[in-house]
Design a protein around this motif. Sequence first.
Motif, PDB file in Angstrom:
ATOM      1  N   ARG A  21       0.865  -1.191   0.000  1.00 22.72           N
ATOM      2  CA  ARG A  21       0.000   0.000   0.000  1.00 22.72           C
ATOM      3  C   ARG A  21       0.892   1.229   0.000  1.00 22.72           C
ATOM      4  O   ARG A  21       1.804   1.346   0.834  1.00 22.72           O
ATOM      5  CB  ARG A  21      -0.923   0.002   1.208  1.00 22.72           C
ATOM      6  N   LYS A  22       0.628   2.124  -0.947  1.00 22.13           N
ATOM      7  CA  LYS A  22       1.407   3.354  -1.036  1.00 22.13           C
ATOM      8  C   LYS A  22       0.962   4.339   0.027  1.00 22.13           C
ATOM      9  O   LYS A  22      -0.214   4.352   0.435  1.00 22.13           O
ATOM     10  CB  LYS A  22       1.252   3.990  -2.427  1.00 22.13           C
ATOM     11  N   ARG A  23       1.881   5.179   0.463  1.00 21.28           N
ATOM     12  CA  ARG A  23       1.607   6.213   1.455  1.00 21.28           C
ATOM     13  C   ARG A  23       0.446   7.091   0.972  1.00 21.28           C
ATOM     14  O   ARG A  23       0.391   7.468  -0.196  1.00 21.28           O
ATOM     15  CB  ARG A  23       2.871   7.070   1.638  1.00 21.28           C
ATOM     16  N   GLY A  24      -0.506   7.363   1.862  1.00 23.29           N
ATOM     17  CA  GLY A  24      -1.627   8.234   1.546  1.00 23.29           C
ATOM     18  C   GLY A  24      -2.756   7.561   0.779  1.00 23.29           C
ATOM     19  O   GLY A  24      -3.669   8.237   0.316  1.00 23.29           O
ATOM     20  N   CYS A  93       9.354  -2.050   3.587  1.00 20.01           N
ATOM     21  CA  CYS A  93       8.796  -0.818   3.038  1.00 20.01           C
ATOM     22  C   CYS A  93       9.890   0.217   2.790  1.00 20.01           C
ATOM     23  O   CYS A  93      10.717   0.478   3.670  1.00 20.01           O
ATOM     24  CB  CYS A  93       7.761  -0.230   3.987  1.00 20.01           C
ATOM     25  N   GLU A  96       7.764   5.100  -1.536  1.00 18.96           N
ATOM     26  CA  GLU A  96       6.393   5.506  -1.205  1.00 18.96           C
ATOM     27  C   GLU A  96       5.568   4.402  -0.570  1.00 18.96           C
ATOM     28  O   GLU A  96       4.385   4.590  -0.296  1.00 18.96           O
ATOM     29  CB  GLU A  96       5.677   6.053  -2.449  1.00 18.96           C
ATOM     30  N   GLU A  98       4.048   2.350   2.266  1.00 22.03           N
ATOM     31  CA  GLU A  98       3.801   2.555   3.694  1.00 22.03           C
ATOM     32  C   GLU A  98       3.545   1.247   4.432  1.00 22.03           C
ATOM     33  O   GLU A  98       3.817   1.132   5.627  1.00 22.03           O
ATOM     34  CB  GLU A  98       2.609   3.491   3.866  1.00 22.03           C
ATOM     35  N   ASP A  99       3.019   0.242   3.707  1.00 22.27           N
ATOM     36  CA  ASP A  99       2.655  -1.013   4.365  1.00 22.27           C
ATOM     37  C   ASP A  99       2.792  -2.148   3.361  1.00 22.27           C
ATOM     38  O   ASP A  99       2.582  -1.954   2.160  1.00 22.27           O
ATOM     39  CB  ASP A  99       1.206  -0.924   4.865  1.00 22.27           C
TER      40      ASP A  99
END
Length: 128
Positions: A21-24, A93, A96, A98-99
């Motif tokens: 999962r990308k940040r934001g 990670c 970009e 995040e998870d």
Amino acid sequence: MIVEVVGAVVRDGAGRLLVVRKRGTQRFMLPGGKPEPGEDDLAALARELAEELGVSLLSARPLGVFEAPAANEPGRTVRSRPYAAEIEGEPACAAEIEDLRWIDPQAPDVLLAPVLEREILPAIRPFR
């Protein structure tokens, strides 16, 4: 507008699938991304895996071409070219991302990008 991406279908010994999962953002997707101009799929996949997860691409086999509404770009369609991939290293990670999660492709427990949920998972579920 079509957004062209490549993705890595990476499985662990238990058959779980690696998703990121990308940040934001809220939806998980295959590791990978958009090829740069003049970059072929495998070069793009190797670069993205190194940048986002700190791993090396050992091998990759094409699984097809899949389209669905883009998860993070409203009004656009994503065209994904996933590859069954073997990697070296422990994914972590970076950039970009995040998870990251290892999910059961038979019963995902996270919110997935439409192309992964609707198109890619049904196509890869029979393969372990």
